[in-house]
Design a protein around this motif. Sequence first.
Motif, PDB file in Angstrom:
ATOM      1  N   ASN A  97      31.428  18.083  -3.304  1.00 55.73           N
ATOM      2  CA  ASN A  97      32.693  17.352  -3.306  1.00 55.73           C
ATOM      3  C   ASN A  97      33.042  16.812  -1.912  1.00 55.73           C
ATOM      4  OD1 ASN A  97      33.032  17.748  -6.017  1.00 55.73           O
ATOM      5  ND2 ASN A  97      34.382  19.519  -5.785  1.00 55.73           N
ATOM      6  N   THR A  98      32.763  17.593  -0.880  1.00 51.70           N
ATOM      7  CA  THR A  98      33.025  17.142   0.487  1.00 51.70           C
ATOM      8  C   THR A  98      32.167  15.929   0.815  1.00 51.70           C
ATOM      9  OG1 THR A  98      33.649  19.353   1.223  1.00 51.70           O
ATOM     10  CG2 THR A  98      32.954  17.803   2.933  1.00 51.70           C
ATOM     11  N   VAL A  99      30.882  15.993   0.464  1.00 50.04           N
ATOM     12  CA  VAL A  99      29.981  14.872   0.735  1.00 50.04           C
ATOM     13  C   VAL A  99      30.433  13.638  -0.043  1.00 50.04           C
ATOM     14  CG1 VAL A  99      27.615  14.016   0.498  1.00 50.04           C
ATOM     15  CG2 VAL A  99      28.035  16.316   1.397  1.00 50.04           C
ATOM     16  N   GLN A 100      30.791  13.818  -1.322  1.00 40.71           N
ATOM     17  CA  GLN A 100      31.259  12.682  -2.115  1.00 40.71           C
ATOM     18  C   GLN A 100      32.512  12.067  -1.515  1.00 40.71           C
ATOM     19  OE1 GLN A 100      31.331  14.411  -6.145  1.00 40.71           O
ATOM     20  NE2 GLN A 100      30.057  12.663  -6.745  1.00 40.71           N
ATOM     21  N   ALA A 101      33.441  12.900  -1.084  1.00 43.22           N
ATOM     22  CA  ALA A 101      34.677  12.397  -0.484  1.00 43.22           C
ATOM     23  C   ALA A 101      34.389  11.656   0.825  1.00 43.22           C
ATOM     24  CB  ALA A 101      35.653  13.552  -0.239  1.00 43.22           C
ATOM     25  N   ARG A 102      33.499  12.213   1.632  1.00 48.23           N
ATOM     26  CA  ARG A 102      33.130  11.553   2.894  1.00 48.23           C
ATOM     27  C   ARG A 102      32.438  10.216   2.632  1.00 48.23           C
ATOM     28  NH1 ARG A 102      34.162  13.764   8.128  1.00 48.23           N
ATOM     29  NH2 ARG A 102      35.135  15.757   7.727  1.00 48.23           N
ATOM     30  N   LEU A 133      26.329  13.047   8.519  1.00 48.46           N
ATOM     31  CA  LEU A 133      26.051  12.480   7.206  1.00 48.46           C
ATOM     32  C   LEU A 133      25.288  11.161   7.353  1.00 48.46           C
ATOM     33  CD1 LEU A 133      26.351  12.470   4.134  1.00 48.46           C
ATOM     34  CD2 LEU A 133      28.667  11.582   4.432  1.00 48.46           C
ATOM     35  N   LEU A 134      25.715  10.314   8.271  1.00 48.45           N
ATOM     36  CA  LEU A 134      25.018   9.041   8.500  1.00 48.45           C
ATOM     37  C   LEU A 134      23.604   9.272   9.016  1.00 48.45           C
ATOM     38  CD1 LEU A 134      27.907   6.913  10.030  1.00 48.45           C
ATOM     39  CD2 LEU A 134      26.924   6.733   7.725  1.00 48.45           C
ATOM     40  N   ALA A 193      21.506  16.551  -2.448  1.00 49.00           N
ATOM     41  CA  ALA A 193      20.536  16.766  -1.365  1.00 49.00           C
ATOM     42  C   ALA A 193      21.221  16.696   0.000  1.00 49.00           C
ATOM     43  CB  ALA A 193      19.408  15.740  -1.452  1.00 49.00           C
ATOM     44  N   LEU A 194      22.137  15.764   0.160  1.00 51.65           N
ATOM     45  CA  LEU A 194      22.873  15.648   1.420  1.00 51.65           C
ATOM     46  C   LEU A 194      23.739  16.888   1.660  1.00 51.65           C
ATOM     47  CD1 LEU A 194      23.923  11.900   1.149  1.00 51.65           C
ATOM     48  CD2 LEU A 194      22.319  12.860   2.818  1.00 51.65           C
ATOM     49  N   ALA A 195      24.387  17.356   0.613  1.00 49.58           N
ATOM     50  CA  ALA A 195      25.223  18.555   0.725  1.00 49.58           C
ATOM     51  C   ALA A 195      24.378  19.751   1.144  1.00 49.58           C
ATOM     52  CB  ALA A 195      25.937  18.830  -0.599  1.00 49.58           C
TER      53      ALA A 195
END
Length: 167
Positions: free
Chosen positions: A35-40, A11-12, A25-27
């Motif tokens: 939701n996973t990306v937002q939580a991370r 992600l970084l 876009a990241l997801a």
Amino acid sequence: MGLLDHVDLELLNALADDHRATVVALADRLGLSRNTVQARMAKLERSEVFLSFERAMSPKALGLPIEAMISITVHQADLPRITAELAELPEVLQVHGLSGQIDLLARVAARDTQHLFEVDARILSIEGVERTETSLVMGEVIGYRVRPLLESVRAESLRPESAPRSS
């Protein structure tokens, strides 16, 4: 390895490629749910992985083309108050506390050399400041970056554990 796992590092890395990327876009890029990306992202923010979200602006664009680094030696007992007073000077862009002979290193911006002289004089007038030494910034040769460090940490995290040595 610490607080970052493989997904965090990916992600970084994606954010290093495109710091304006949306969560969607990241997801998509990482094959994860939104939701996973937002939580991370929230976890990384809480863990203080991210520095300021403030948009970096050029002091030149604000009419302050001169940048300098001012080394500041202070009376140690006054350090917290001096730091607070430095924060009140609008020309002070950044201050680092250092070990060694210099206590603080301030990055400042000025309209011209006379303005820089005045900024230095205001810093010197702060009670407890013992001495300053000013160096003009001639140019940035390596800007703030974390990409090489991120790549090194990612590569290290992907290495298999070393096999135990036999005696």
